[in-house]
Design an enzyme around this catalytic site. Structure first.
Site, PDB file in Angstrom:
ATOM      1  N   ARG A 166      -1.437   9.785 -10.127  1.00  0.00           N
ATOM      2  CA  ARG A 166      -2.399  10.039 -11.210  1.00  0.00           C
ATOM      3  C   ARG A 166      -3.789  10.384 -10.687  1.00  0.00           C
ATOM      4  O   ARG A 166      -4.644  10.841 -11.447  1.00  0.00           O
ATOM      5  CB  ARG A 166      -2.459   8.831 -12.142  1.00  0.00           C
ATOM      6  CG  ARG A 166      -1.241   8.712 -13.051  1.00  0.00           C
ATOM      7  CD  ARG A 166      -1.492   7.727 -14.155  1.00  0.00           C
ATOM      8  NE  ARG A 166      -1.455   6.345 -13.693  1.00  0.00           N
ATOM      9  CZ  ARG A 166      -1.944   5.320 -14.375  1.00  0.00           C
ATOM     10  NH1 ARG A 166      -2.543   5.511 -15.529  1.00  0.00           N
ATOM     11  NH2 ARG A 166      -1.846   4.089 -13.894  1.00  0.00           N
ATOM     12  N   ARG A 207     -29.808  10.730  10.185  1.00  0.00           N
ATOM     13  CA  ARG A 207     -28.395  10.910  10.499  1.00  0.00           C
ATOM     14  C   ARG A 207     -27.969   9.955  11.609  1.00  0.00           C
ATOM     15  O   ARG A 207     -28.810   9.278  12.226  1.00  0.00           O
ATOM     16  CB  ARG A 207     -28.138  12.367  10.880  1.00  0.00           C
ATOM     17  CG  ARG A 207     -28.311  13.340   9.708  1.00  0.00           C
ATOM     18  CD  ARG A 207     -28.306  14.781  10.163  1.00  0.00           C
ATOM     19  NE  ARG A 207     -27.086  15.125  10.885  1.00  0.00           N
ATOM     20  CZ  ARG A 207     -26.936  16.235  11.606  1.00  0.00           C
ATOM     21  NH1 ARG A 207     -27.960  17.088  11.710  1.00  0.00           N
ATOM     22  NH2 ARG A 207     -25.812  16.485  12.219  1.00  0.00           N
ATOM     23  N   ALA A 258       0.825  -1.219   0.000  1.00  0.00           N
ATOM     24  CA  ALA A 258       0.000   0.000   0.000  1.00  0.00           C
ATOM     25  C   ALA A 258       0.849   1.256   0.000  1.00  0.00           C
ATOM     26  O   ALA A 258       0.449   2.283   0.542  1.00  0.00           O
ATOM     27  CB  ALA A 258      -0.926  -0.012   1.216  1.00  0.00           C
ATOM     28  N   LYS A 281     -31.583  13.136  13.983  1.00  0.00           N
ATOM     29  CA  LYS A 281     -30.187  12.883  14.349  1.00  0.00           C
ATOM     30  C   LYS A 281     -30.126  12.482  15.814  1.00  0.00           C
ATOM     31  O   LYS A 281     -30.650  13.186  16.671  1.00  0.00           O
ATOM     32  CB  LYS A 281     -29.351  14.147  14.086  1.00  0.00           C
ATOM     33  CG  LYS A 281     -27.841  13.971  14.252  1.00  0.00           C
ATOM     34  CD  LYS A 281     -27.335  14.223  15.653  1.00  0.00           C
ATOM     35  CE  LYS A 281     -27.575  15.643  16.105  1.00  0.00           C
ATOM     36  NZ  LYS A 281     -27.016  15.853  17.484  1.00  0.00           N
ATOM     37  N   GLY A 301      10.201  -1.420  -6.742  1.00  0.00           N
ATOM     38  CA  GLY A 301       9.466  -2.537  -7.309  1.00  0.00           C
ATOM     39  C   GLY A 301       8.646  -3.298  -6.291  1.00  0.00           C
ATOM     40  O   GLY A 301       8.788  -3.132  -5.075  1.00  0.00           O
ATOM     41  N   GLY A 333       0.156  -8.569 -17.908  1.00  0.00           N
ATOM     42  CA  GLY A 333       1.066  -9.691 -18.027  1.00  0.00           C
ATOM     43  C   GLY A 333       0.276 -10.964 -18.302  1.00  0.00           C
ATOM     44  O   GLY A 333      -0.760 -11.211 -17.681  1.00  0.00           O
TER      45      GLY A 333
END
Length: 451
Positions: free
Chosen positions: A18, A319, A12, A337, A83, A144
């Site tokens: 991106r 809520r 992680a 709520k 890697g 792959g």
């Protein structure tokens, strides 16, 4: 579930560049749960007795999240990103003296299922030394390819290195791998970096294991569950697949969805059979809906428990902390709520009920609000059993209305009301004959003078 022990390593450390976000990639939510949380949840369901999570440098928020989601997990930092095999070896100390199964998974694959993880572990229990999870796809470009021969996984061939015939293979690598525990560390340590980028690739474990004469196999999952997330578009696609799966799950379990594509669920939504959910309903986290209830259109629920036969909405908002008893009615444009409604209680429209207890068979009139916040502290409103609160009433907490009390419409209630008492908290009405005409004439004259 196998009785073999299992140590899972979750990779992680990705920054998610991106995604154009300061938040670590695996902390973005799918179904209201951070991506990595889905992976940790599945591993917990499949018997991982030990968990290691590899993070990147400067990710204290991710380490804190892991501690919250999986308190027994250990975090290891991959200081240099060299890697996937290098990332797995960041947890090298934790892999020493492992006897049974080792799983290596990516933290950005939130849809992987317990059944698929069990497939990998089942192959290890069957004698495999390395297991690679693959998937079939009609669009293998970029993946792959898994090259097999008579049940043995021979190699993982990356797109750029594949021959024309190998590129036609549609069985592709998901990135999820399993290792026989006593051999895992040796295989990972034997992976080199003799490649253009000088990185250590987890996929090379197949070549290393075959060179050692070990048993290497592939098992199949689905393309949808093994999808990773690197962009906002992929995050949205993953959310869509998650929602589609949830809708199918609930439909199969006996829940009616009038327009399934318009209903959105959280990862922990619980809905019992014979519930009806209308169009455009959103469930946040922590919601349970009991059998026979109906959730009407355009309602939003979060952290709420809806009782048997209750009706919510349309256009209602529940809520966190809201609990509805049996046959409760919470209608259009009602917000609740931290409020508990006893069986048969009603707030049919245009009300706010917060930090309150509404007794059985009580009625909250339209426009009623509980004034629970004084700018510094929250205060509680207690409404007894069989109590009637007239329209447009304001209940200034802390305040108690006794059983059977009656609050007249338009009242502002600032003091407790005894059981079976009637409370008026409004100014006395006055009427002046002819005054309306006098006022109209005066206003009309003023208007004419301005024009």
């Amino acid at each position: 579930m196998t009785l073999r022990s299992c140590h899972s390593v979750v990779l992680a450390a990705g920054l998610g560049t991106r995604m154009k976000s300061d938040l670590p990639k695996v902390m973005h939510p799918v179904g209201g749960l951070p991506i990595v949380g889905h992976v940790l949840k599945v591993l917990g369901q499949t018997g991982s007795s030990r968990l290691s999570v590899v993070t990147g440098p400067g990710m204290p928020e991710l380490e804190e999240l892991v501690g919250d989601l999986a308190p027994d997990a250990r975090c290891f930092v991959q200081t240099d990103r060299l890697g996937t095999a290098h990332a797995a070896l960041a947890a090298e100390k934790a892999l020493e003296n492992v006897t049974d199964d080792v799983l290596v998974l990516f933290g950005d694959t939130p849809l992987v299922t317990a059944a698929t993880v069990e497939k990998v572990r089942g192959a290890l229990a069957g004698g495999a030394d390395v297991v690679v999870l693959g998937f079939e796809t009609d669009t293998p470009f970029g993946y792959g390819r898994l090259l097999t021969d008579d049940g043995r996984l021979v190699a993982i061939r990356e797109e750029k290195d594949a021959s024309d015939s190998e590129r036609k293979i549609t069985f592709c690598n998901s990135g999820i791998m399993g290792f026989a525990g006593e051999k895992a560390l040796g295989i990972l340590q034997a992976i080199g970096n003799d490649n253009a980028k000088g990185e250590y690739y987890l996929t090379d474990a197949v070549e290393v294991a075959n060179a050692k004469g070990l048993k290497v196999v592939a098992v199949a999952g689905t393309e949808a569950e093994t999808q990773g997330i690197n962009t906002r578009a992929q995050l949205a696609a993953c959310e869509a697949d998650f929602q589609a799966s949830k809708r199918e799950q609930f439909l199969e379990s006996g829940v009616t969805l009038l327009a399934p594509e318009t209903v959105f669920f959280a990862h922990d939504t619980v809905i019992e059979p014979d519930v009806i959910i209308e169009q455009n309903v959103v469930f946040g986290t922590g919601v349970t809906v009991r059998s026979g209830a109906q959730i009407r259109s355009f309602s939003h629920l979060e952290g709420a428990d809806v009782g048997n036969g209750a009706v919510v909405g349309p256009y209602a908002r529940l809520r966190p902390g809201t609990v509805l008893g049996k046959d409760v009615r919470v209608g259009n444009f009602v917000e609740a709520k931290n409020a508990v409604f006893g069986d048969g209680a009603k707030a049919n429209h245009l009300s706010y009920v917060g930090d309150a207890r509404v007794g059985e068979a009580s009625n909250i009139g339209a426009g009623t609000i509980t004034c629970n916040y004084d700018g510094f502290l929250k205060h509680h409103t207690h409404i007894g059993t069989g109590t009637f609160v007239g329209s447009n009433s304001t209940l200034v907490a802390p305040v108690t209305l006794g059983d059977g009390a009656f609050v007249a419409a338009g009242s502002v209630i600032t003091r407790d009301v005894a059981g079976d008492a009637m409370a008026f908290g409004r100014s006395r009405q006055q009427s002046k004959d002819g005054m309306a005409k006098v006022l109209r004439d005066k206003l009309k004259k003023a208007k004419n003078q301005k024009s």
